[in-house]
Design an enzyme around this catalytic site. Sequence first.
Site, PDB file in Angstrom:
ATOM      1  CB  CYS A   6       3.349 -47.311-101.928  1.00 52.75           C
ATOM      2  SG  CYS A   6       4.414 -49.273-101.778  1.00 52.75           S
TER       3      CYS A   6
ATOM      4  CG  HIS B 247       7.882 -56.428-109.036  1.00 55.28           C
ATOM      5  ND1 HIS B 247       6.555 -57.011-108.493  1.00 55.28           N
ATOM      6  CD2 HIS B 247       8.167 -57.786-108.880  1.00 55.28           C
ATOM      7  CE1 HIS B 247       6.794 -58.585-108.563  1.00 55.28           C
ATOM      8  NE2 HIS B 247       7.699 -58.445-108.630  1.00 55.28           N
TER       9      HIS B 247
ATOM     10  CG  HIS C  24       3.014 -61.022-105.760  1.00 51.06           C
ATOM     11  ND1 HIS C  24       2.986 -61.045-105.205  1.00 51.06           N
ATOM     12  CD2 HIS C  24       2.375 -60.579-107.193  1.00 51.06           C
ATOM     13  CE1 HIS C  24       3.762 -59.681-105.222  1.00 51.06           C
ATOM     14  NE2 HIS C  24       3.802 -59.398-106.100  1.00 51.06           N
TER      15      HIS C  24
ATOM     16  CD  GLU D 168       1.248 -59.144-100.285  1.00 50.02           C
ATOM     17  OE1 GLU D 168       1.384 -58.038-101.328  1.00 50.02           O
ATOM     18  OE2 GLU D 168       0.074 -59.419 -99.878  1.00 50.02           O
TER      19      GLU D 168
ATOM     20  CB  THR E 135      -1.157 -55.431 -99.651  1.00 53.87           C
ATOM     21  OG1 THR E 135      -0.059 -56.191-100.921  1.00 53.87           O
ATOM     22  CG2 THR E 135      -1.349 -56.431 -98.346  1.00 53.87           C
TER      23      THR E 135
ATOM     24  CB  CYS F 224      -1.726 -52.451 -99.443  1.00 53.09           C
ATOM     25  SG  CYS F 224      -0.735 -50.480 -99.181  1.00 53.09           S
TER      26      CYS F 224
ATOM     27  CB  SER G 294       5.254 -54.417-111.211  1.00 53.37           C
ATOM     28  OG  SER G 294       3.859 -53.319-110.271  1.00 53.37           O
ATOM     29  CB  SER G 295       0.613 -57.822-109.413  1.00 50.06           C
ATOM     30  OG  SER G 295       0.135 -58.145-108.523  1.00 50.06           O
TER      31      SER G 295
ATOM     32  CB  SER H 104       7.946 -51.034-107.901  1.00 51.57           C
ATOM     33  OG  SER H 104       7.443 -51.778-106.853  1.00 51.57           O
TER      34      SER H 104
HETATM   35  S1  SF4 Z   1       1.739 -53.488 -99.035  1.00 52.36           S
HETATM   36 FE1  SF4 Z   1       2.516 -53.112-100.676  1.00 52.36          FE
HETATM   37  S2  SF4 Z   1       1.749 -51.653-101.599  1.00 52.36           S
HETATM   38 FE2  SF4 Z   1       1.294 -51.226 -99.522  1.00 52.36          FE
HETATM   39  S3  SF4 Z   1       2.838 -49.987 -98.905  1.00 52.36           S
HETATM   40 FE3  SF4 Z   1       3.399 -51.884 -98.793  1.00 52.36          FE
HETATM   41  S4  SF4 Z   1       4.496 -52.542-100.081  1.00 52.36           S
HETATM   42 FE4  SF4 Z   1       3.441 -50.102-100.722  1.00 52.36          FE
END
Ligand code: SF4
Length: 286
Positions: free
Chosen positions: A12, A42, A125, A127, A163, A191, A219-220, A263
């Site tokens: 991404c 990840h 997680h 994040e 996200t 996201c 990786s979630s 990822s």
């Molecule tokens: S929030 Fe996470 S999945 Fe979305 S663009 Fe950013 S890194 Fe990628």
Amino acid sequence: MKILVANNAGFCFGVKRAVEKAYDQLNNKDGKNTYTYGDLIHNPQVVSDLEGKGIKSIKKIENLTKNDRIIIRTHGISEKIYNNLKEKKIELIDMTCPFVKRVQKIVNGYYKKGYCIIIIGDKNHPEVIGVNGWCNDSAFVVKSVDDAKILPHLNKACVVAQTTITQEMWDDILDILNKKVDELISFNTICDATHKRQKSAEELSKEVDIMIVIGGKNSSNTQKLKKICESNCKNTIQIESAGEIDINTFRDVDIVGITAGASTPDYLIEEVIKKIMGTRKEDSNE
Ligand code: SF4
């Protein structure tokens, strides 16, 4: 045999940006050591390639000195760790994804205004741990309707999403929260990249005989892609690299679908396609 790759698969925007920045540091000859705070992404293949080239992943910052620099990964860090690094005058390369930064800012702003914070996501997680660190670790973290049902009654709360959760999870939990909180301010911070990957994987998995999900076991977003694909295609497998493919799996298969977590670098997807094509040389690739 046809091989179809989902329209949105692999790196991404946030991950691409972080990985490119990390590899850029290999050209930095100022004598400082470069570390990543936790695994950069990840994906064990990328992490071990970076380690081999001298960029190690560390979990603790206590021993860092002014001669070190640290890359903050897309998941971000808590306010406390951020301030700690600043105080120690460690050079920071902040690769927190802008979408995650936005969540941190929302949480911090509403926390300061006196709102309780609710995060829909997985409390373990990185994040979520980071985001919770912008409201003094005070957030209620819920990852299921059952979790939401046992929350206390709240006067005013602000709710955000990890996200990478699914839209369905957000909708179901928000329904409960609307009944539990008098004044609920909600920010659907899922996201778009995640949403697009999930949608493409969902559509593709309806058309194929076997679905391959490429991505780190830790990786979630890859786990969620797998779950979505399994609901349409029982024959779904998750792998980290082409080495895990058993060629016998493809003997009687007409259409193979491939998707990959955010990822997963393109070269890993290409290696998987090559390996599958090698099992049925006469077949075509799309
Ligand atoms: S929030 Fe996470 S999945 Fe979305 S663009 Fe950013 S890194 Fe990628």
